[in-house]
Motif scaffolding. Structure first.
Motif, mmCIF file in Angstrom:
data_model
loop_
_atom_site.group_PDB
_atom_site.id
_atom_site.type_symbol
_atom_site.label_atom_id
_atom_site.label_comp_id
_atom_site.label_asym_id
_atom_site.label_seq_id
_atom_site.Cartn_x
_atom_site.Cartn_y
_atom_site.Cartn_z
ATOM 1 N N PHE A 1 19.590 3.043 -46.471
ATOM 2 C CA PHE A 1 19.211 2.965 -47.881
ATOM 3 C C PHE A 1 19.622 4.228 -48.628
ATOM 4 O O PHE A 1 20.189 4.184 -49.710
ATOM 5 C CB PHE A 1 17.699 2.769 -47.977
ATOM 6 C CG PHE A 1 17.176 2.792 -49.384
ATOM 7 C CD1 PHE A 1 17.318 1.679 -50.196
ATOM 8 C CD2 PHE A 1 16.538 3.914 -49.887
ATOM 9 C CE1 PHE A 1 16.825 1.696 -51.486
ATOM 10 C CE2 PHE A 1 16.041 3.923 -51.181
ATOM 11 C CZ PHE A 1 16.192 2.817 -51.980
ATOM 12 N N PHE B 1 13.337 6.046 -57.221
ATOM 13 C CA PHE B 1 13.233 5.257 -55.991
ATOM 14 C C PHE B 1 13.193 3.753 -56.316
ATOM 15 O O PHE B 1 13.923 2.960 -55.725
ATOM 16 C CB PHE B 1 11.985 5.667 -55.201
ATOM 17 C CG PHE B 1 11.737 4.817 -53.992
ATOM 18 C CD1 PHE B 1 12.582 4.893 -52.884
ATOM 19 C CD2 PHE B 1 10.685 3.914 -53.963
ATOM 20 C CE1 PHE B 1 12.370 4.089 -51.766
ATOM 21 C CE2 PHE B 1 10.467 3.099 -52.851
ATOM 22 C CZ PHE B 1 11.315 3.192 -51.748
ATOM 23 N N VAL C 1 15.705 0.660 -55.348
ATOM 24 C CA VAL C 1 15.225 -0.565 -54.705
ATOM 25 C C VAL C 1 15.674 -1.780 -55.522
ATOM 26 O O VAL C 1 16.181 -2.771 -54.985
ATOM 27 C CB VAL C 1 13.682 -0.542 -54.583
ATOM 28 C CG1 VAL C 1 13.138 -1.927 -54.258
ATOM 29 C CG2 VAL C 1 13.244 0.458 -53.523
ATOM 30 N N ARG D 1 18.171 -1.982 -57.643
ATOM 31 C CA ARG D 1 19.623 -2.146 -57.555
ATOM 32 C C ARG D 1 19.979 -2.906 -56.264
ATOM 33 O O ARG D 1 20.781 -3.839 -56.271
ATOM 34 C CB ARG D 1 20.276 -0.760 -57.570
ATOM 35 C CG ARG D 1 21.745 -0.730 -57.922
ATOM 36 C CD ARG D 1 22.682 -0.684 -56.705
ATOM 37 N NE ARG D 1 22.149 0.009 -55.560
ATOM 38 C CZ ARG D 1 22.557 1.186 -55.115
ATOM 39 N NH1 ARG D 1 23.508 1.814 -55.750
ATOM 40 N NH2 ARG D 1 22.028 1.721 -54.036
#
Ligand SMILES: Nc1ncnc2c1ncn2[C@@H]1O[C@H](COP(=O)(O)OP(=O)(O)OP(=O)(O)O)[C@@H](O)[C@H]1O
Ligand SMILES: [Mg+2]
Lengths: 257, 312
Positions: free
Chosen positions: B3, B170, B174, B176
């Motif tokens: 990620f 953040f 997430v 995206r």
């Protein structure tokens, strides 16, 4: 062998119009069934009933021996009934490749978590989806168009893309509504070739609605003739050509093309 | 983790922006008021991104987004206050609770109303927004702490640049990743054609609900950050006009465009606050003439947003 699709006394009316009036037929595995009939005969309505976009008034639909009359459209698609639309329904703002991957991905899952954190499962499934898209684009003459918005393609290619999208769900039964609409004789000849290839390669059973006699007679094993929501007759292309009722109701004075 | 690796460039950019802002704040170059506005921008961007998922990507017209923002704000403030967990240590948990409560409410009302389309859905969400506003107005009958129409006072200030910035970054990453996964793809399919979506096996009802619940979760988190930034909540902060604010940002930035929402968040908040500073006090209310005029101009010249020329 059990029929892939079995339609039993299917009925649907809209207000006063009896659009489909007690139609029954069976399609054995590997067969191509053509449906012909004049405008408004109820052909598209039959497709919309099979895929549950319309709720039947009465009758039963069995797919691979199992009654599926009460399943939602997306469940039928997952079971293996793919379709195209008479008036194209592509995701026009999505790319050509995305139109195809979306269909593949609906039946090949990974969790939201896997999507957010890009797990191995995510990479594997996404990779397969893109491979599928490229294979189908090659196969249907759309190679190199993957990044173009679907709506920007010329009409004939949009038709082929819709076919590619339907094939991406890996269907057992494919319902095609007037694939030859708006095509010239040359394009029709190509289409006949493509449909033959598609069928062989994907081991499909097909039901095809079509007005272009050259196309439907050429490709169908059996033909079902509809008029006013009813089945007038069902037979081989040769039998249908000879039938007086068909000539009168549909083929008219000119006779078969 | 993959990620973070995949988002390297964005994370780096975010860190640079953060460092610059931190420096600006620490050196005392900007006033506390400006600091608060900058933090507020990130909160607004987060909430607007939620609406972008619901409306911009999935095509579900919502006029009640501020209600979920408010639910997140009241939930987290109430939890912090009544449980005595008013420390930065428990802050993540209270933020999450705000988001989850908004998501839960979205789930419960989403099941019946998301079947509606377009204008009908707009009216249903509008109605829900009014209902929530009335609920906040009378909330003191449930618990004195909530304050009803007098407002919810005495919330501890826990939101600072760090919390607002990193929570927003953040969650944007997430979002995206969700958008570029099969779920985002299905949302975009549904926006274009629900019938075709169902024909390829997409469970449209479920995917629409998922987009709605997730978008409202983002609003709830944003609301929680808001509550602990301004330390005072009033029902009027979460009314119809606030929903319209979020809608304007989404449209200004371009439907289905996350980067656009970020720019538009800055532009919109900057514009509103800028007018507050620029206009002399006696004609401050003229803002409410400029803003609608601007909207009309926008719809006439750039109906698909400032960032996108074409429909997208
Ligand atoms: N959703 C609907 N609401 C009302 N009437 C409908 C609806 N769908 C179909 N009909 C009617 O049902 C009848 C059959 O329509 P259908 O579209 O099935 O015909 P078709 O055989 O596919 O014709 P065509 O060759 O023109 O495509 C027509 O009279 C049509 O107007
Ligand atoms: Mg038809």
């Amino acid at each position: 062998m059990t029929a892939v699709l079995e339609v039993d006394r299917l009925t649907k009316s809209f207000g006063g119009i009896q659009a489909v009036d007690g139609i029954s037929f069976k399609v054995p595995p590997g067969e191509t069934l053509g449906i012909i009939g004049p405008n408004g005969a109820g052909k598209t309505t039959v497709f919309n009933l099979i895929t549950r976009f319309y709720t039947p008034d009465s009758g039963d639909i069995r797919f691979m021996g199992r009654s599926v009359t009460h399943l939602a459209p997306h469940r039928l698609a997952r079971l293996g009934i793919g379709r195209t639309f008479q008036n194209l329904r592509l995701f026009r703002e999505l790319t050509v490749a995305e139109n195809i991957t979306s269909a593949y991905l609906s039946g090949n899952r990974y969790s939201p978590f896997a999507g957010i954190f890009r797990t191995d499962r995510h990479s594997v499934v996404e990779k397969k989806a893109w491979q599928k898209a490229y294979t189908l684009m090659d196969f249907l003459g759309l190679a190199g168009k993957g990044d173009a918005p679907a709506g920007s393609l010329p009409y004939g290619e949009q038709r082929r893309l819709e076919l590619a999208r339907a094939l991406a769900i890996e269907p057992k039964l494919l319902l095609i509504d007037e694939p030859g609409a708006g095509m010239n004789p040359r394009e029709i000849r190509d289409l006949v070739e493509t449909l033959r290839d598609v069928k062989k390669r994907f081991n499909l059973t097909i039901i095809m609605i079509e007005h272009q006699m050259g196309l439907v007679m050429n490709i169908s094993d059996h033909i079902l003739v509809m008029d006013f929501g009813e089945k007038i007759m069902q037979g081989t292309p040769a039998e249908v050509r000879r039938d007086a009722r068909v000539i009168e109701a549909y083929l008219g004075e000119e006779g078969p093309a | 983790m993959r990620f973070f690796l995949e988002s390297k460039r964005h994370i780096l950019l975010a860190l640079v922006i953060y460092a610059a802002l931190r420096l600006l704040f620490s050196l005392g170059i900007v006033s506390e008021y400006i600091e608060q506005v900058v933090i507020y921008v990130f909160i607004v961007i987060l909430a607007a991104t939620g609406l972008n998922v619901i409306y911009g990507y999935t095509g579900q017209f919502s006029l009640g987004h501020a209600a979920f923002y408010g639910i997140g704000a009241y939930t987290s403030a109430y939890l912090a206050k009544t449980s005595g967990l008013e420390s930065i240590f428990f802050f993540p948990a209270t933020i999450l609770a705000g988001g989850l409560m908004a998501a839960l409410v979205a789930y419960v009302i989403g099941i019946p109303i998301l079947r509606l389309r377009d204008d009908f859905l707009g009216i249903a969400t509008l109605g829900f927004g009014i209902l929530v506003r009335v609920f906040f107005d009378n909330s003191d009958r449930i618990s004195e702490v909530l304050g009803g129409s007098r407002g919810f006072t005495g919330i501890v200030k826990l939101t600072n640049l760090e919390t607002a910035f990193f929570v927003t970054v953040f969650l944007l990453l997430v979002t995206r990743n969700l958008i570029t996964s099969r779920y985002g793809l299905f949302w975009r399919c549904i926006k274009e054609d629900e019938t075709a979506s169902a024909s390829i096996g997409i469970n449209t009802a479920r995917m629409k609900l998922m987009a709605f619940v997730y978008g409202c979760f983002l609003a709830g988190v944003a609301g929680a950050l808001y509550a602990h930034l301004y330390t005072f909540l009033h029902p009027s902060n979460f009314d119809f006009l606030r929903s319209i604010d979020f809608l304007i940002i989404v449209i200004l930035g371009g439907m289905g465009n996350i980067a656009g929402t970020i720019y538009a968040g800055f532009i919109w908040v900057g514009f509103i606050e800028g007018l507050r500073i620029a206009l002399p006090g006696n004609i401050l209310d003229l803002r409410w003439v400029f803003i609608p005029l601007l909207l009309i101009a926008l719809m006439m010249w750039r109906p698909y947003g400032l960032m996108t020329k074409k429909k997208g």
